[in-house]
Structure formats: C-alpha cells, structure tokens
Design a protein around this motif. Structure first.
Motif, PDB file in Angstrom:
ATOM      1  N   PHE A  29      -3.863   2.289   4.191  1.00 25.42           N
ATOM      2  CA  PHE A  29      -3.991   2.357   5.647  1.00 25.42           C
ATOM      3  C   PHE A  29      -4.766   1.134   6.111  1.00 25.42           C
ATOM      4  CE2 PHE A  29      -3.579   6.639   4.007  1.00 25.42           C
ATOM      5  CZ  PHE A  29      -2.603   7.180   4.835  1.00 25.42           C
ATOM      6  N   ASP A  30      -4.278   0.508   7.166  1.00 29.23           N
ATOM      7  CA  ASP A  30      -4.960  -0.693   7.657  1.00 29.23           C
ATOM      8  C   ASP A  30      -6.203  -0.328   8.470  1.00 29.23           C
ATOM      9  OD1 ASP A  30      -4.170  -0.019  10.211  1.00 29.23           O
ATOM     10  OD2 ASP A  30      -2.563  -1.516  10.319  1.00 29.23           O
ATOM     11  N   GLU A  31      -6.842  -1.335   9.048  1.00 29.44           N
ATOM     12  CA  GLU A  31      -8.110  -1.131   9.775  1.00 29.44           C
ATOM     13  C   GLU A  31      -7.966  -0.089  10.886  1.00 29.44           C
ATOM     14  OE1 GLU A  31      -6.533  -4.007   8.478  1.00 29.44           O
ATOM     15  OE2 GLU A  31      -6.521  -4.844  10.501  1.00 29.44           O
ATOM     16  N   HIS A  32      -6.751   0.067  11.414  1.00 30.04           N
ATOM     17  CA  HIS A  32      -6.542   1.037  12.495  1.00 30.04           C
ATOM     18  C   HIS A  32      -5.967   2.344  11.975  1.00 30.04           C
ATOM     19  CE1 HIS A  32      -7.180  -2.604  14.775  1.00 30.04           C
ATOM     20  NE2 HIS A  32      -6.136  -3.156  14.184  1.00 30.04           N
ATOM     21  N   ARG A  33      -6.113   2.590  10.672  1.00 34.82           N
ATOM     22  CA  ARG A  33      -5.592   3.779  10.005  1.00 34.82           C
ATOM     23  C   ARG A  33      -4.068   3.879  10.112  1.00 34.82           C
ATOM     24  NH1 ARG A  33      -7.405   6.118   5.760  1.00 34.82           N
ATOM     25  NH2 ARG A  33      -6.359   8.077   6.208  1.00 34.82           N
ATOM     26  N   GLN A  34      -3.424   2.753  10.334  1.00 34.08           N
ATOM     27  CA  GLN A  34      -1.961   2.745  10.323  1.00 34.08           C
ATOM     28  C   GLN A  34      -1.490   2.537   8.886  1.00 34.08           C
ATOM     29  OE1 GLN A  34       0.121   3.413  12.987  1.00 34.08           O
ATOM     30  NE2 GLN A  34      -1.907   3.943  13.792  1.00 34.08           N
ATOM     31  N   PRO A  35      -0.532   3.383   8.442  1.00 31.59           N
ATOM     32  CA  PRO A  35      -0.054   3.200   7.060  1.00 31.59           C
ATOM     33  C   PRO A  35       0.772   1.909   6.912  1.00 31.59           C
ATOM     34  CG  PRO A  35       1.229   4.906   8.191  1.00 31.59           C
ATOM     35  CD  PRO A  35       0.121   4.518   9.123  1.00 31.59           C
ATOM     36  N   VAL A  36       0.528   1.186   5.841  1.00 37.31           N
ATOM     37  CA  VAL A  36       1.378   0.050   5.484  1.00 37.31           C
ATOM     38  C   VAL A  36       2.265   0.551   4.341  1.00 37.31           C
ATOM     39  CG1 VAL A  36       1.438  -2.370   4.769  1.00 37.31           C
ATOM     40  CG2 VAL A  36      -0.582  -1.473   5.977  1.00 37.31           C
ATOM     41  N   PRO A  37       3.594   0.619   4.559  1.00 33.66           N
ATOM     42  CA  PRO A  37       4.443   1.237   3.533  1.00 33.66           C
ATOM     43  C   PRO A  37       4.439   0.455   2.212  1.00 33.66           C
ATOM     44  CG  PRO A  37       5.706   0.721   5.535  1.00 33.66           C
ATOM     45  CD  PRO A  37       4.356   0.133   5.712  1.00 33.66           C
ATOM     46  N   PRO A  38       4.463   1.194   1.073  1.00 32.71           N
ATOM     47  CA  PRO A  38       4.492   0.529  -0.238  1.00 32.71           C
ATOM     48  C   PRO A  38       5.651  -0.468  -0.365  1.00 32.71           C
ATOM     49  CG  PRO A  38       4.263   2.897  -0.527  1.00 32.71           C
ATOM     50  CD  PRO A  38       4.441   2.653   0.936  1.00 32.71           C
ATOM     51  N   ASP A  39       6.789  -0.144   0.219  1.00 36.45           N
ATOM     52  CA  ASP A  39       7.918  -1.062   0.106  1.00 36.45           C
ATOM     53  C   ASP A  39       7.640  -2.397   0.799  1.00 36.45           C
ATOM     54  OD1 ASP A  39       9.489   0.583  -1.461  1.00 36.45           O
ATOM     55  OD2 ASP A  39      10.440   1.556   0.260  1.00 36.45           O
ATOM     56  N   ARG A  40       6.646  -2.414   1.683  1.00 31.08           N
ATOM     57  CA  ARG A  40       6.280  -3.665   2.330  1.00 31.08           C
ATOM     58  C   ARG A  40       5.230  -4.426   1.526  1.00 31.08           C
ATOM     59  NH1 ARG A  40       5.168  -7.253   6.105  1.00 31.08           N
ATOM     60  NH2 ARG A  40       3.248  -7.209   7.307  1.00 31.08           N
ATOM     61  N   PHE A  41       4.189  -3.720   1.024  1.00 31.26           N
ATOM     62  CA  PHE A  41       3.119  -4.494   0.394  1.00 31.26           C
ATOM     63  C   PHE A  41       3.280  -4.678  -1.113  1.00 31.26           C
ATOM     64  CE2 PHE A  41       1.050  -0.240   0.255  1.00 31.26           C
ATOM     65  CZ  PHE A  41       0.551  -0.219  -1.051  1.00 31.26           C
ATOM     66  N   ILE A  42       4.028  -3.785  -1.780  1.00 34.36           N
ATOM     67  CA  ILE A  42       4.147  -3.934  -3.236  1.00 34.36           C
ATOM     68  C   ILE A  42       4.864  -5.234  -3.643  1.00 34.36           C
ATOM     69  CG2 ILE A  42       5.195  -2.942  -5.338  1.00 34.36           C
ATOM     70  CD1 ILE A  42       4.098  -0.252  -4.458  1.00 34.36           C
ATOM     71  N   PRO A  43       5.967  -5.597  -2.951  1.00 33.33           N
ATOM     72  CA  PRO A  43       6.593  -6.885  -3.321  1.00 33.33           C
ATOM     73  C   PRO A  43       5.631  -8.067  -3.186  1.00 33.33           C
ATOM     74  CG  PRO A  43       8.073  -5.596  -1.940  1.00 33.33           C
ATOM     75  CD  PRO A  43       6.757  -4.871  -1.942  1.00 33.33           C
TER      76      PRO A  43
END
Ligand code: C2E
Ligand code: MG
Ligand code: MG
Ligand code: MG
Length: 281
Positions: A65-79
């Motif tokens: 979860f980013d600073e605003h508690r928004q989820p960053v999806p694994p498919d976006r950050f894992i690559p």
C-alpha cells in the motif's frame, strides 16, 4: 552527451517517455524504501477441496500500500522489482511473514493448514545461502517443510535454467512441495514436467474464466486434469468466479479450487474470521 547527439536529445525530451521514466525511477525508490522498512503485507486466499468444501491451504499473496493506503498491484510492481534485482529480498520478507502467520494459525486450529508461497524465477539462480535461509526460516517458526508449497512458473523448468533445478531439488528433498502456477500459459511443453517431480499444477484462471461455455477451454482443462491424474500430480483450478465454473470443474474431476466465488484474498484477521465460521459451520 545530448549536445552531441540530436537524436538522443529528442528522445530524452519526449514528454511521454520522460514521464514513464520518471515514474519507474520513483517506483524503484519507493520499492527500495518499502524493502528497507519492511512495509509489505501478506494476504491469504483459501484453497478448498471442491467436493467437501474443506479449506486445505491458503495462498500467500504480497500486498503493498502506498503512502495514501492505495494498493499497488503485484502485477505492476513485481516486474519492476525483478528488473532491479529486488525479488530475493522481497521474497525473504514474504516468507518470514507467511511462516509467522502460518505458525499462529496452526496453533489456533487443529486442522493441519498449509501455505502456498509464490516465488519469482529471479530467486532461483543457485545460491546455497538463500535456500538455506528459506529452510531456516521455516524451521525457526516450528513449521514442517511439508506444510509449505512453493509456486513457480513453467519457465523455471525450461532447459536453459538447468542449474535452477538444484535449488528446487534442495527444497523438495527438505520436504517442501512444488506447484506450477498459471499452468497452460507458458511454453507448455509437457516434457518440462518430466524434468522435475512436480506435486501440483494450478490451471491458469484464463481457462477457468472461459468455462463452462468455451469448448476449447473445456477440452484443454479436461486434458490437463487427465494428464495430471496419469502423472499422479494434483490440480488446483485458479480464478473460480461463478457456481457454473465450479460445477464444470467438479464434473471434470478437478479436486481443488480457489477464486472469488469461494473467497477473496484477505488479511490474517479476516482470514481467521473466515476460518472460524467456515470450520465451525
Ligand atoms: P498468482 O500467483 O497466479 O495469484 C493469483 C492471482 O489471482 C492473485 O492476484 C489473486 O488475487 C487473483 N485471483 C484469485 N482469485 C481470483 C478470481 O476469482 N478472479 C480474478 N480475477 N482474480 C483472482 P494478485 O494477488 O494481484 O497477484 C498477482 C500475481 O503476482 C500472482 O499471480 C503472482 O504471480 C504474483 N505474486 C503475488 N504475491 C507474490 C509474492 O509474494 N511473490 C512473488 N514472487 N510473486 C507474487
Ligand atoms: Mg500463485
Ligand atoms: Mg496463478
Ligand atoms: Mg499469475
């Protein structure tokens, strides 16, 4: 250098490219901070026996979860984490959290729950220390290796990754189970399966999604189940979203399943509430 090369200069100042580059650099920095401060969470999605509806294990899924508690999806950050070589560090943190939580769950429930944990191909170039560390982490939480399953993708079994099989073999010899995730989407040469004693196949949700009406998907899923039975490999269907899909899978002889129709991934607290009502009711 930009002064000497008009072309590079043009590309560097292409606003769209520049924005993408800045976003990636920013994401990299935030990932780095998240690793340093151990800011990842792990959620769990139940996997059930489709005929008895009994929960047999859960899949551990990383959450950020980013600073605003928004989820960053694994498919976006894992690559991006893979690109910068961060997955071994992230994978270790996920394993630690997952083991701690499983140990807690095993004490709370008499039922012998298991955990499936995803691994990136980047965690497999053979490194005695890394695999030792995983096994130490499991032991440090008083867990049996038999209650841990590592999910890998088909690409790990490709001939060019021959050396990775050593790492897999060590896990297997220690008693961990090995599952092939997203089965059917990779190169899918069945001979890959002979290269390593796999315990379980997870049928990719793209095929499950196309059930029950798509005849091609139907034949494919039936073929995977038949082949797995012949090889004495278990099968989990991923991404079951409707009762019709579930029904079609049961008809085809699929033993295990997971998906939003059964339960969504949830944090430990919600998982306990789910298991409480599920195991009692
Ligand atoms: P996966 O391992 O195939 O995990 C299943 C994904 O499908 C999860 O997405 C889950 O939330 C989602 N899912 C489950 N049931 C349904 C359903 O009925 N419908 C739909 N549409 N989706 C469903 P999630 O959590 O976003 O993870 C995406 C991928 O990121 C995972 O796919 C896995 O490849 C990777 N991943 C997640 N956690 C980890 C981790 O700790 N380590 C590594 N290396 N990879 C991870
Ligand atoms: Mg998985
Ligand atoms: Mg999958
Ligand atoms: Mg996947």
């Amino acid at each position: 250098a930009a002064r000497n090369s008009g072309r590079n200069r043009l590309r560097l100042f292409d606003p769209q490219l520049r924005q993408q580059l800045e976003q990636r650099i920013q994401l990299r920095q935030r990932l780095h901070d998240a690793i340093e401060n151990e800011r990842f969470e792990v959620h769990y999605q139940p996997i059930i026996d489709l005929s008895s509806s009994k929960v047999i294990k859960c899949e551990a899924l990383i959450r950020w979860f980013d600073e605003h508690r928004q989820p960053v999806p694994p498919d976006r950050f894992i690559p991006i984490a893979e690109e910068f070589g961060y997955m071994p560090a992230i994978g270790q943190q996920v394993l630690e959290t997952a083991c701690r939580d499983l140990s807690h769950l095993q004490q709370r429930y008499e039922q012998p729950l298991q955990l499936a944990i995803n691994r990136s191909i980047q965690e497999f170039p053979f490194d005695h220390n890394r695999i030792d560390r995983w096994l130490d982490t499991i032991a440090a939480h008083q867990l049996d290796c038999g209650s841990i399953e590592f999910e890998i993708t088909e690409s790990l079994l490709a001939p060019e990754h021959d050396s990775y099989l050593q790492a897999l073999n060590r896990l297997k010899q220690a008693g961990c189970h090995i599952a092939i995730d997203d089965f059917g989407t990779g190169y899918s040469s069945l001979s890959y399966l002979q290269r390593f004693p796999v315990d379980l196949l997870k049928i990719d949700r793209a095929f499950v999604n196309a059930l029950p009406d798509d005849h091609q998907a139907h034949s494919l899923v039936a073929a995977i189940i038949a082949m797995a039975k012949a090889l004495n490999i278990k099968v989990v269907a991923e991404g079951i979203e409707t009762p019709e899909q579930r029904h079609a899978l049961v008809e085809m002889g699929c033993e295990y399943g997971q998906g939003f129709q059964i339960a969504r991934p949830m944090n430990l607290e919600k998982l306990e509430a789910f298991l409480d009502s599920y195991l009692e009711g």
